[in-house]
Design a protein around this motif. Sequence first.
Motif, mmCIF file in Angstrom:
data_model
loop_
_atom_site.group_PDB
_atom_site.id
_atom_site.type_symbol
_atom_site.label_atom_id
_atom_site.label_comp_id
_atom_site.label_asym_id
_atom_site.label_seq_id
_atom_site.Cartn_x
_atom_site.Cartn_y
_atom_site.Cartn_z
ATOM 1 N N TYR A 27 0.837 -1.203 0.000
ATOM 2 C CA TYR A 27 0.000 0.000 0.000
ATOM 3 C C TYR A 27 0.874 1.255 0.000
ATOM 4 O O TYR A 27 0.921 1.987 0.989
ATOM 5 C CB TYR A 27 -0.932 -0.009 1.225
ATOM 6 C CG TYR A 27 -1.865 -1.195 1.233
ATOM 7 C CD1 TYR A 27 -3.093 -1.141 0.580
ATOM 8 C CD2 TYR A 27 -1.503 -2.390 1.852
ATOM 9 C CE1 TYR A 27 -3.943 -2.235 0.557
ATOM 10 C CE2 TYR A 27 -2.346 -3.492 1.843
ATOM 11 C CZ TYR A 27 -3.560 -3.413 1.193
ATOM 12 O OH TYR A 27 -4.403 -4.503 1.168
ATOM 13 N N ALA A 29 0.492 4.085 -1.241
ATOM 14 C CA ALA A 29 -0.230 5.346 -1.089
ATOM 15 C C ALA A 29 -0.475 5.705 0.374
ATOM 16 O O ALA A 29 -0.847 6.834 0.680
ATOM 17 C CB ALA A 29 -1.561 5.285 -1.846
ATOM 18 N N VAL A 30 -0.271 4.754 1.262
ATOM 19 C CA VAL A 30 -0.453 5.004 2.695
ATOM 20 C C VAL A 30 0.904 5.403 3.274
ATOM 21 O O VAL A 30 1.825 4.598 3.346
ATOM 22 C CB VAL A 30 -1.013 3.765 3.421
ATOM 23 C CG1 VAL A 30 -1.134 4.031 4.909
ATOM 24 C CG2 VAL A 30 -2.370 3.383 2.847
ATOM 25 N N GLU A 82 -7.069 -0.426 3.157
ATOM 26 C CA GLU A 82 -7.948 0.076 2.095
ATOM 27 C C GLU A 82 -8.797 1.239 2.595
ATOM 28 O O GLU A 82 -9.013 2.218 1.876
ATOM 29 C CB GLU A 82 -8.806 -1.058 1.553
ATOM 30 C CG GLU A 82 -7.973 -2.089 0.809
ATOM 31 C CD GLU A 82 -8.726 -3.371 0.517
ATOM 32 O OE1 GLU A 82 -9.971 -3.405 0.670
ATOM 33 O OE2 GLU A 82 -8.059 -4.354 0.141
ATOM 34 N N GLN A 85 -6.481 4.290 3.023
ATOM 35 C CA GLN A 85 -6.099 4.733 1.685
ATOM 36 C C GLN A 85 -7.241 5.481 1.007
ATOM 37 O O GLN A 85 -7.036 6.538 0.402
ATOM 38 C CB GLN A 85 -5.692 3.509 0.865
ATOM 39 C CG GLN A 85 -5.117 3.792 -0.484
ATOM 40 C CD GLN A 85 -4.567 2.521 -1.099
ATOM 41 O OE1 GLN A 85 -3.431 2.181 -0.860
ATOM 42 N NE2 GLN A 85 -5.387 1.818 -1.861
ATOM 43 N N ARG A 88 -7.734 8.897 2.632
ATOM 44 C CA ARG A 88 -6.671 9.815 2.220
ATOM 45 C C ARG A 88 -6.963 10.351 0.818
ATOM 46 O O ARG A 88 -6.832 11.545 0.563
ATOM 47 C CB ARG A 88 -5.321 9.102 2.244
ATOM 48 C CG ARG A 88 -4.174 9.999 1.871
ATOM 49 C CD ARG A 88 -2.859 9.225 1.944
ATOM 50 N NE ARG A 88 -1.767 10.057 1.554
ATOM 51 C CZ ARG A 88 -1.317 10.173 0.324
ATOM 52 N NH1 ARG A 88 -1.895 9.515 -0.659
ATOM 53 N NH2 ARG A 88 -0.292 10.961 0.051
#
Length: 94
Positions: A27, A29-30, A82, A85, A88
């Motif tokens: 992940y 993007a986290v 999820e 994410q 965000r």
Amino acid sequence: MNPSFESIHNIHEAAVIETVLALQGDYPAVAPDLLPDVACVALNRLPPRYIRHSVDLAFYQDEKEREELARLQQSTVRLAFEFVQARRAMRARV
């Protein structure tokens, strides 16, 4: 003398943190500063189970229960990633 309650802990805490750290690469993007949020979301979704000593858990659980618990923890952490994410991404659009 007052008893100490420091030995009481949720059985999911260590496993969830370990799983968050293991899955963080899946992940990107986290951001790393959001990993504690992922852990909190996962822990809040798992049924609380408290023990005083880790050896108690090992004594009372059989292998099947341990495997089921590990699968539940892993899937819950993925859902938490999820969720964080998506939140965000939603905030970035505002």
